[in-house]
Design a protein around this motif. Sequence first.
Motif, short mmCIF file in Angstrom:
data_model
loop_
_atom_site.label_atom_id
_atom_site.label_comp_id
_atom_site.label_asym_id
_atom_site.label_seq_id
_atom_site.Cartn_x
_atom_site.Cartn_y
_atom_site.Cartn_z
N CYS A 124 0.83 -1.20 0.00
CA CYS A 124 0.00 0.00 0.00
C CYS A 124 0.87 1.25 0.00
N VAL A 125 1.86 1.29 0.87
CA VAL A 125 2.65 2.49 1.07
C VAL A 125 3.51 2.84 -0.15
N TYR A 126 4.24 1.87 -0.69
CA TYR A 126 5.19 2.18 -1.77
C TYR A 126 4.50 2.50 -3.09
N PRO A 127 3.48 1.75 -3.54
CA PRO A 127 2.76 2.20 -4.72
C PRO A 127 2.15 3.59 -4.56
N THR A 128 1.69 3.91 -3.34
CA THR A 128 1.19 5.26 -3.10
C THR A 128 2.30 6.29 -3.24
N ALA A 129 3.46 5.99 -2.67
CA ALA A 129 4.58 6.93 -2.76
C ALA A 129 5.02 7.14 -4.21
N TYR A 130 5.14 6.05 -4.97
CA TYR A 130 5.47 6.20 -6.38
C TYR A 130 4.36 6.97 -7.10
N GLY A 131 3.12 6.68 -6.77
CA GLY A 131 2.00 7.31 -7.45
C GLY A 131 1.93 8.81 -7.23
N VAL A 132 2.11 9.24 -5.97
CA VAL A 132 2.01 10.68 -5.70
C VAL A 132 3.19 11.43 -6.30
N LEU A 133 4.34 10.80 -6.36
CA LEU A 133 5.52 11.45 -6.91
C LEU A 133 5.52 11.44 -8.45
N ALA A 134 5.35 10.27 -9.03
CA ALA A 134 5.54 10.12 -10.48
C ALA A 134 4.25 10.28 -11.28
#
Length: 332
Positions: A124-134
């Motif tokens: 949950c956390v890492y796809p969200t982090a990639y999503g908000v950034l990229a």
Amino acid sequence: MRAYGFKSNGGTEVLEEIRVPTPAPGPGQVLIEVAYAGVNFAEVQHRRGEFGEPDGPGGYDVPGLEVSGTVVALGSGAPGPPVGEQVAAYLPAFGGYAEFAVADADFVRPVRGLPLASAAGVPCVYPTAYGVLADAGRIRDGETVLIHAAAGGVGSAAARIARTLGASRVFGTVGSLEKAEQAAALGYDALFIREGFADAVQEATAGRGVDLVLDPVGGPVRRASLQALSPFGRVVVYGDLGRHADWTADVWDLWKNSRAIAGYNIGDVARRSPATIGDHLSRALSALASGALPHDRPAVVPWAEVAQVHGRFEAGDTHGKTVLDIAGRGAV
């Protein structure tokens, strides 16, 4: 099977150990024997009723958006991973606080070279982090990033991922000096107390502002974030930790000051672009296993302490990642 769930919305007292039927994988699904379950603020919101009343088996809802464990069965047409494979999975419909969980194969990826306890905090956390950034943030080489809730799960991941995506400087805001100490090890160029952060950002950037702000807090922080932007800067909204009333952005202000606001919701992306979540999950697991992305071991908490963990999340008394030890393995 054993699970922790709730039959009515409310405080931490509504969480209880229950017995529910072991789920069977449907077409394109995978059944996972859960080893660890990550804890996220969205599960607190789920329990409080912000996503509706419980309507699961026996009237209970089981929280849990991400797990790690072992594949024990495949539904028809599921491409894998095969039975016996250790995996991590994102569960957009919840269900992770249980001995077994069903996940769509799109959101399941093998875990290799990474402890299962660590892997449980990734889907949950890492796809969200990639999503908000990229995806929502459209980050480019050389840009500056400001991350609110800098010591939280997504903030911790985004601070490190931003560097791999080309960020030149990464700033963070926290709610207290104690949080600043916790976030300091994540490699931020500077950390600011959230109250009054906009002035501090302008000073740190010689008046230019930052190119990208990641905001899960809302309310006054969201408003002030617009004032901290450089020309063509973006605020990406992906939560509302402060439980503030909604507000309307002034389009005239956005236009006249060359600013933008974008939104990111992992549940929406999972419904409409599931491959995006799977791709980000694969990328994160590979980078973490290889060491390309540094990470800290999560706090591993006995399953029976789930109510206390939820209480700490609501009080803002957590940092980094917390996972529940579902299988009783300890911190391995």
